[in-house]
Enzyme design. Structure first.
Site, PDB file in Angstrom:
ATOM      1  N   SER A  22       0.968  -1.188  -0.075  1.00 54.04           N
ATOM      2  CA  SER A  22      -0.074   0.138  -0.269  1.00 54.04           C
ATOM      3  C   SER A  22       0.839   1.301  -0.011  1.00 54.04           C
ATOM      4  O   SER A  22       1.775   1.282   0.648  1.00 54.04           O
ATOM      5  CB  SER A  22      -0.877   0.177   1.136  1.00 54.04           C
ATOM      6  OG  SER A  22      -1.584   1.369   1.502  1.00 54.04           O
ATOM      7  N   SER A  24      -0.848   4.005   0.863  1.00 55.21           N
ATOM      8  CA  SER A  24      -1.479   5.057   1.608  1.00 55.21           C
ATOM      9  C   SER A  24      -0.814   5.548   2.843  1.00 55.21           C
ATOM     10  O   SER A  24      -0.700   6.536   3.241  1.00 55.21           O
ATOM     11  CB  SER A  24      -2.815   4.285   2.097  1.00 55.21           C
ATOM     12  OG  SER A  24      -3.715   4.086   0.934  1.00 55.21           O
ATOM     13  N   LYS A  74     -14.327  -4.377   3.134  1.00 60.79           N
ATOM     14  CA  LYS A  74     -15.227  -3.011   2.942  1.00 60.79           C
ATOM     15  C   LYS A  74     -16.776  -3.270   3.376  1.00 60.79           C
ATOM     16  O   LYS A  74     -17.515  -2.250   3.370  1.00 60.79           O
ATOM     17  CB  LYS A  74     -14.940  -2.663   1.627  1.00 60.79           C
ATOM     18  CG  LYS A  74     -13.579  -1.996   1.192  1.00 60.79           C
ATOM     19  CD  LYS A  74     -13.784  -1.589  -0.375  1.00 60.79           C
ATOM     20  CE  LYS A  74     -12.522  -0.581  -0.607  1.00 60.79           C
ATOM     21  NZ  LYS A  74     -12.316   0.076  -2.070  1.00 60.79           N
ATOM     22  N   ASN A  95     -15.027   2.621   3.044  1.00 58.57           N
ATOM     23  CA  ASN A  95     -13.512   2.448   3.059  1.00 58.57           C
ATOM     24  C   ASN A  95     -12.771   3.562   4.104  1.00 58.57           C
ATOM     25  O   ASN A  95     -11.561   3.596   3.748  1.00 58.57           O
ATOM     26  CB  ASN A  95     -13.123   2.919   1.540  1.00 58.57           C
ATOM     27  CG  ASN A  95     -13.060   4.452   1.109  1.00 58.57           C
ATOM     28  OD1 ASN A  95     -13.783   4.970   1.661  1.00 58.57           O
ATOM     29  ND2 ASN A  95     -12.066   4.679   0.130  1.00 58.57           N
ATOM     30  N   ASP A 110     -14.190   6.534  -2.269  1.00 56.09           N
ATOM     31  CA  ASP A 110     -13.899   6.348  -3.589  1.00 56.09           C
ATOM     32  C   ASP A 110     -14.862   7.238  -4.457  1.00 56.09           C
ATOM     33  O   ASP A 110     -14.372   7.437  -5.764  1.00 56.09           O
ATOM     34  CB  ASP A 110     -14.091   4.706  -3.960  1.00 56.09           C
ATOM     35  CG  ASP A 110     -13.265   3.865  -3.021  1.00 56.09           C
ATOM     36  OD1 ASP A 110     -12.019   4.261  -2.916  1.00 56.09           O
ATOM     37  OD2 ASP A 110     -13.499   2.695  -2.610  1.00 56.09           O
ATOM     38  N   GLY A 136     -17.610  -5.088 -10.514  1.00 55.19           N
ATOM     39  CA  GLY A 136     -17.038  -5.499  -8.852  1.00 55.19           C
ATOM     40  C   GLY A 136     -17.273  -4.223  -8.175  1.00 55.19           C
ATOM     41  O   GLY A 136     -17.788  -3.185  -8.371  1.00 55.19           O
ATOM     42  N   GLY A 137     -16.576  -4.109  -7.117  1.00 56.24           N
ATOM     43  CA  GLY A 137     -16.648  -3.181  -5.880  1.00 56.24           C
ATOM     44  C   GLY A 137     -16.328  -1.833  -6.449  1.00 56.24           C
ATOM     45  O   GLY A 137     -16.646  -0.823  -6.267  1.00 56.24           O
ATOM     46  N   ALA A 138     -15.156  -1.760  -7.199  1.00 59.78           N
ATOM     47  CA  ALA A 138     -14.579  -0.369  -7.745  1.00 59.78           C
ATOM     48  C   ALA A 138     -15.730   0.157  -8.801  1.00 59.78           C
ATOM     49  O   ALA A 138     -15.973   1.186  -8.736  1.00 59.78           O
ATOM     50  CB  ALA A 138     -13.092  -0.654  -8.342  1.00 59.78           C
ATOM     51  N   GLY A 265      -5.140   4.993 -12.622  1.00 55.19           N
ATOM     52  CA  GLY A 265      -5.987   5.271 -11.364  1.00 55.19           C
ATOM     53  C   GLY A 265      -5.178   5.799 -10.053  1.00 55.19           C
ATOM     54  O   GLY A 265      -5.769   5.691  -8.904  1.00 55.19           O
TER      55      GLY A 265
HETATM   56  P1  ATR Z   1     -12.547  -4.730  -7.272  1.00 57.53           P
HETATM   57  O1  ATR Z   1     -13.151  -4.557  -5.789  1.00 57.53           O
HETATM   58  O2  ATR Z   1     -11.163  -4.284  -7.652  1.00 57.53           O
HETATM   59  O3  ATR Z   1     -13.559  -4.047  -8.124  1.00 57.53           O
HETATM   60  P2  ATR Z   1     -13.692  -7.467  -7.866  1.00 57.53           P
HETATM   61  O4  ATR Z   1     -14.999  -6.935  -7.041  1.00 57.53           O
HETATM   62  O5  ATR Z   1     -13.326  -8.647  -7.369  1.00 57.53           O
HETATM   63  O6  ATR Z   1     -12.691  -6.394  -7.460  1.00 57.53           O
HETATM   64  O7  ATR Z   1     -14.165  -7.270  -9.050  1.00 57.53           O
HETATM   65  C1  ATR Z   1     -13.260  -7.415 -10.411  1.00 57.53           C
HETATM   66  C2  ATR Z   1     -13.825  -6.899 -11.585  1.00 57.53           C
HETATM   67  O8  ATR Z   1     -12.894  -7.440 -12.506  1.00 57.53           O
HETATM   68  C3  ATR Z   1     -15.270  -7.863 -12.127  1.00 57.53           C
HETATM   69  O9  ATR Z   1     -15.963  -6.988 -12.935  1.00 57.53           O
HETATM   70  C4  ATR Z   1     -14.511  -9.036 -12.893  1.00 57.53           C
HETATM   71  O10 ATR Z   1     -15.336  -9.722 -13.754  1.00 57.53           O
HETATM   72  P3  ATR Z   1     -16.529 -10.814 -13.167  1.00 57.53           P
HETATM   73  O11 ATR Z   1     -17.664 -10.220 -12.424  1.00 57.53           O
HETATM   74  O12 ATR Z   1     -16.730 -11.523 -14.541  1.00 57.53           O
HETATM   75  O13 ATR Z   1     -15.742 -11.534 -12.422  1.00 57.53           O
HETATM   76  C5  ATR Z   1     -13.499  -8.356 -13.908  1.00 57.53           C
HETATM   77  N1  ATR Z   1     -12.481  -9.535 -13.949  1.00 57.53           N
HETATM   78  C6  ATR Z   1     -11.235 -10.043 -13.321  1.00 57.53           C
HETATM   79  N2  ATR Z   1     -10.768 -10.782 -13.923  1.00 57.53           N
HETATM   80  C7  ATR Z   1     -11.235 -10.815 -15.448  1.00 57.53           C
HETATM   81  C8  ATR Z   1     -10.775 -11.509 -16.412  1.00 57.53           C
HETATM   82  N3  ATR Z   1      -9.721 -12.223 -16.586  1.00 57.53           N
HETATM   83  N4  ATR Z   1     -11.381 -11.047 -17.618  1.00 57.53           N
HETATM   84  C9  ATR Z   1     -12.239  -9.875 -17.662  1.00 57.53           C
HETATM   85  N5  ATR Z   1     -12.607  -9.662 -16.540  1.00 57.53           N
HETATM   86  C10 ATR Z   1     -12.302  -9.865 -15.393  1.00 57.53           C
END
Ligand code: ATR
Length: 305
Positions: A22, A24, A74, A95, A110, A136-138, A265
């Site tokens: 990190s 941070s 989170k 967060n 965020d 996903g989360g982000a 980012g």
């Molecule tokens: P974060 O908190 O960083 O957003 P996350 O919640 O685990 O992490 O989300 C990861 C994102 O990356 C998701 O959109 C995931 O797609 P899925 O919902 O289909 O799992 C995407 N992702 C991760 N690996 C991937 C890959 N090899 N190809 C395409 N999308 C991927």
């Protein structure tokens, strides 16, 4: 802080797992120095989800000022808080924690962090078409910010289209002025092109802003991009990638080569941290140190590899 620690020093920190890379601590301790605040920020690696309740109780008993919360806590931290702000409730993740008389209150920085990073990069989404990649989360926090900032059309692309649809459905009712579409990143049309590029053309002939929120392209697997289709990059004029290691992902490289304005980012990481620092210390931080901080963070990222 890099100054002297004494009996008045306020404790802040990061709770997550892992936290070894990190930046941070660099960011927060530099901000404390710049603003003359007697605060020390440490990273706490909490290995087990089962310990979170004790971490929160113990930190409150110590009177620790506040924390950033990162993966994987989170959501799991939320039941142990005395209050949660509206943005964090909407996103469903916290967060930032700040200690008040009745316990820790949760925030999500965020959302403002992404918005301030986009402003700093000179990328506006108001009235624009936006492609958001990831669900996903982000992506959740970014989606909320895009809607708050008045995006006109959003195409949400994800490998697992059901997750994109679930995310879209959470927001459609509250933001009826924005049309939210979903599509699969994975499927390929008959001519080898991706169906979503045709979908983008059908929605609007104007250019798009693209925001990349998946982990694809992150170090060490830097030779991957979630989108290979060259036709996609011709449709965008701005690209933001939440990844900051490497400094330029393959996604951003392709976008830059197609003529788009690009930003990685690190700005989002910096501004979410700045917002946390503001909440803890009841101050406003302007952009005057932003470039210096970004350079320092970039060096810290390189040093932690
Ligand atoms: P974060 O908190 O960083 O957003 P996350 O919640 O685990 O992490 O989300 C990861 C994102 O990356 C998701 O959109 C995931 O797609 P899925 O919902 O289909 O799992 C995407 N992702 C991760 N690996 C991937 C890959 N090899 N190809 C395409 N999308 C991927």
């Amino acid at each position: 802080m890099t100054g002297k620690i004494d009996t008045k020093t306020k404790l802040a920190g990061l709770i997550g797992h892992p936290v070894g890379h990190s930046v941070s601590p660099y960011l927060q301790n530099t901000l404390a120095d710049k603003y003359g605040i007697n605060m020390a920020y440490l990273a706490f690696d909490i290995a087990s989800d089962g310990d979170i309740c004790n971490v929160i109780k113990g930190a409150a008993a110590l009177g620790a000022l506040g924390f950033n919360v990162t993966v994987p806590y989170k959501k799991s931290v939320m039941p142990f808080l005395a209050g949660i702000d509206d943005a964090a409730k909407k996103i469903g993740a916290v967060n930032t924690l700040k200690l008040e008389a009745d316990g820790y209150h949760g925030y999500n920085t965020d959302l403002p962090g992404f918005g301030r990073a986009m402003d700093y990069a000179g990328i506006s989404v108001s009235g624009r078409n936006v492609v958001l990649i990831g669900a996903g989360g982000a992506a959740n926090a970014v989606m909320c910010s895009l809607l708050e900032k008045g995006a006109k059309n959003i195409v949400l692309l994800n490998r697992t289209v059901e997750k994109a649809e679930a995310l879209a459905e959470r927001f459609r009712k509250d933001y009826p002025d924005c049309r939210i579409f979903t599509a699969s990143l994975a499927s390929t049309g008959s001519a080898g092109t991706k169906p979503y590029t045709g979908m983008m053309d059908d929605i609007s002939t104007e250019k798009w802003v693209a925001v990349q929120c998946t982990s694809v392209g992150m170090s060490p697997r830097t030779d991957a991009s979630p989108i290979d289709d060259e036709g996609f990059y011709e449709k965008i004029d701005a690209a933001f990638d939440i990844i900051f290691n490497p400094e330029e992902t393959l996604f951003l490289k392709k976008a830059r080569e197609a003529g788009a304005v690009t930003s990685n980012g690190l700005g989002m990481l910096m501004f979410q941290g700045i917002r946390s620092f503001e909440i803890w210390n009841d101050i406003e931080v302007d952009d005057s140190f932003a470039e210096e901080l970004l350079n320092g963070m970039q060096n810290a990222v390189k040093g932690s590899r």
